[in-house]
Design a protein around this motif. Structure first.
Motif, PDB file in Angstrom:
ATOM      1  N   ASN A 149       2.701   5.491   0.999  1.00 11.93           N
ATOM      2  CA  ASN A 149       3.883   5.475   1.466  1.00 11.93           C
ATOM      3  C   ASN A 149       4.949   4.111   0.803  1.00 11.93           C
ATOM      4  O   ASN A 149       4.250   3.255   0.521  1.00 11.93           O
ATOM      5  CB  ASN A 149       4.008   5.084   3.203  1.00 11.93           C
ATOM      6  CG  ASN A 149       5.298   5.599   3.858  1.00 11.93           C
ATOM      7  OD1 ASN A 149       6.256   5.457   3.072  1.00 11.93           O
ATOM      8  ND2 ASN A 149       5.162   5.645   4.837  1.00 11.93           N
ATOM      9  N   SER A 208       0.610   9.924  11.179  1.00 16.37           N
ATOM     10  CA  SER A 208      -0.487   9.099  11.104  1.00 16.37           C
ATOM     11  C   SER A 208      -1.523   9.280  12.083  1.00 16.37           C
ATOM     12  O   SER A 208      -2.373   9.522  12.147  1.00 16.37           O
ATOM     13  CB  SER A 208      -0.147   7.810  10.715  1.00 16.37           C
ATOM     14  OG  SER A 208      -1.281   7.072  10.499  1.00 16.37           O
ATOM     15  N   LYS A 260      -2.292   4.513   4.017  1.00  8.67           N
ATOM     16  CA  LYS A 260      -1.204   5.315   3.487  1.00  8.67           C
ATOM     17  C   LYS A 260       0.080   4.382   3.000  1.00  8.67           C
ATOM     18  O   LYS A 260       0.901   4.811   2.464  1.00  8.67           O
ATOM     19  CB  LYS A 260      -0.573   6.153   4.833  1.00  8.67           C
ATOM     20  CG  LYS A 260      -1.488   7.417   5.284  1.00  8.67           C
ATOM     21  CD  LYS A 260      -0.979   8.039   6.350  1.00  8.67           C
ATOM     22  CE  LYS A 260      -1.715   9.393   6.931  1.00  8.67           C
ATOM     23  NZ  LYS A 260      -2.226  10.177   5.757  1.00  8.67           N
ATOM     24  N   ARG A 308      -6.105   9.941   2.463  1.00  8.12           N
ATOM     25  CA  ARG A 308      -4.750   9.727   2.022  1.00  8.12           C
ATOM     26  C   ARG A 308      -3.968  10.915   1.752  1.00  8.12           C
ATOM     27  O   ARG A 308      -2.720  10.746   2.107  1.00  8.12           O
ATOM     28  CB  ARG A 308      -4.736   8.715   1.120  1.00  8.12           C
ATOM     29  CG  ARG A 308      -5.340   7.276   1.476  1.00  8.12           C
ATOM     30  CD  ARG A 308      -5.388   6.364   0.504  1.00  8.12           C
ATOM     31  NE  ARG A 308      -5.929   6.930  -0.957  1.00  8.12           N
ATOM     32  CZ  ARG A 308      -5.693   6.196  -2.329  1.00  8.12           C
ATOM     33  NH1 ARG A 308      -5.116   5.182  -2.121  1.00  8.12           N
ATOM     34  NH2 ARG A 308      -6.199   7.003  -3.339  1.00  8.12           N
ATOM     35  N   ARG A 309      -4.375  11.938   1.115  1.00 14.88           N
ATOM     36  CA  ARG A 309      -3.728  13.039   0.472  1.00 14.88           C
ATOM     37  C   ARG A 309      -4.136  14.155   1.340  1.00 14.88           C
ATOM     38  O   ARG A 309      -3.518  15.393   0.964  1.00 14.88           O
ATOM     39  CB  ARG A 309      -3.958  12.948  -0.964  1.00 14.88           C
ATOM     40  CG  ARG A 309      -3.583  11.841  -1.718  1.00 14.88           C
ATOM     41  CD  ARG A 309      -4.096  12.061  -3.183  1.00 14.88           C
ATOM     42  NE  ARG A 309      -3.680  10.782  -3.826  1.00 14.88           N
ATOM     43  CZ  ARG A 309      -3.672  10.667  -5.344  1.00 14.88           C
ATOM     44  NH1 ARG A 309      -4.323  11.581  -6.071  1.00 14.88           N
ATOM     45  NH2 ARG A 309      -3.271   9.410  -5.774  1.00 14.88           N
ATOM     46  N   TRP A 365      -3.947   4.322   8.958  1.00 12.22           N
ATOM     47  CA  TRP A 365      -2.366   3.961   8.536  1.00 12.22           C
ATOM     48  C   TRP A 365      -2.379   3.109   7.453  1.00 12.22           C
ATOM     49  O   TRP A 365      -1.581   3.316   6.619  1.00 12.22           O
ATOM     50  CB  TRP A 365      -1.792   3.311   9.708  1.00 12.22           C
ATOM     51  CG  TRP A 365      -0.453   2.812   9.688  1.00 12.22           C
ATOM     52  CD1 TRP A 365       0.765   3.603   9.553  1.00 12.22           C
ATOM     53  CD2 TRP A 365       0.309   1.262   9.357  1.00 12.22           C
ATOM     54  NE1 TRP A 365       1.895   2.960   9.427  1.00 12.22           N
ATOM     55  CE2 TRP A 365       1.478   1.546   9.212  1.00 12.22           C
ATOM     56  CE3 TRP A 365      -0.374   0.307   9.353  1.00 12.22           C
ATOM     57  CZ2 TRP A 365       2.443   0.537   9.013  1.00 12.22           C
ATOM     58  CZ3 TRP A 365       0.266  -1.026   9.090  1.00 12.22           C
ATOM     59  CH2 TRP A 365       1.518  -0.780   8.835  1.00 12.22           C
TER      60      TRP A 365
END
Length: 304
Positions: free
Chosen positions: A2, A187, A248, A179-180, A245
């Motif tokens: 992010n 989240s 990300k 993550r992807r 979290w």
């Protein structure tokens, strides 16, 4: 990752959860498997935590789970929770909590290598490379010391320690993929779906291992029940949610440094509460681990 900069309070609170709470979960796992079969206890941990978080998401968020999202969640859970956590909880039937935590400190090596080779992340810096090498070296030294400098499978802890090593590979690959993985945009919802999927897979493993036939309610101790409750509320709802979290919003090489700090917490708790022995080699490995953390975490998250 992010691109939006997280608040400092959320960022450092999440790391505190990973460093301190997850460091205590190894002893809690050891207490749990004393009277509750490993795969069954794991399934209950993630079923309960996933169910609580799922209910929260359905009440407070607009996004809803999708079939495609659950397929992705099962893929992540199969590698990370079944292949990673499942192996650890099974191994801790024989491996002391402090030793298991120290072995798991090898994970940053896999994270940095897999993230670079398979997930096209940037090349590790010199400091990160040196840090993971030192952490890896300390782990190898610990395993050899605990195995009497022989990896004969006849050793008391040898098989369990090798299973924990295999778990580090599974957990690292699963976490990086998460993550992807197209589980959910939220989240929290993504975490709830992954934990629920993990609970189902671990329950299937429990039935395949014949654990339900060995479960006796009279034999389950209050200590094991309390430890399982701790794993649900703190290890999963707080720790696992913070972990997903952070993956990300920050670099994987920095997030995974919790595996360098967790052993220090596990060693102290294992000694002070669990009656485990602290040896000179364990302290030497811990010293190397602390230095490894400093090398990898010395830059600010804005440098990611």
């Amino acid at each position: 990752m992010n691109t939006q900069q997280p608040s400092r309070l959320a960022y450092y609170s999440a790391y505190a959860a990973l460093y301190l709470i997850w460091g205590s979960t190894y002893l809690a796992i050891g207490f749990t498997v004393e009277t509750i079969p490993p795969f069954f206890s794991g399934s209950m941990r993630f079923f309960l935590a996933g169910g609580i978080l799922m209910a929260w998401c359905l009440l407070r968020e607009q996004e809803r789970p999708t079939f495609r999202g659950f397929i992705a969640a099962f893929k992540v859970a199969a590698v990370m929770l079944l292949g990673g956590y499942g192996c650890v909880v099974w191994a801790q039937q024989t491996v002391p909590s402090s030793v298991a935590a120290l072995i798991i400190s090898i994970e940053p090596l896999w994270f940095v290598i897999f993230d670079w080779l398979f997930f096209k992340s940037r090349k590790p810096t010199v400091a990160e490379t040196l840090g993971v090498i030192l952490g890896f070296g300390g782990t190898v030294f610990l395993v050899l010391d605990q195995a009497g400098y022989s990896l004969s499978l006849s050793g008391t802890h040898t098989v369990g320690m090798l299973i924990v090593l295999a778990a580090t590979v599974n957990w690292s690959m699963g976490a990086l993929y998460s993550r992807r993985a197209p589980v959910a945009k939220s989240s929290l919802l993504s975490t709830a779906m992954q934990m629920s999927a993990g609970g189902i897979l671990l329950l299937a493993a429990s039935f395949l291992a014949g654990e339900p036939a060995r479960i006796s309610l009279d034999a389950i101790s209050p200590k094991s029940v309390a430890a399982l409750a701790y794993l649900v509320l703190f290890g999963s709802l707080m720790g696992f949610t913070a972990f997903i979290w952070l993956l990300k919003v920050d670099r994987a090489s920095r997030v995974i440094t919790h595996t360098f700090v967790n052993p220090l917490v596990a060693i102290f708790l294992g000694w002070s509460i669990g009656g485990e022995t602290i040896s000179g080699p364990m302290l030497a490995a811990a010293t190397v681990i602390i230095f490894s953390v400093i090398l990898i975490t010395r830059s600010h998250p804005s440098d990611a």
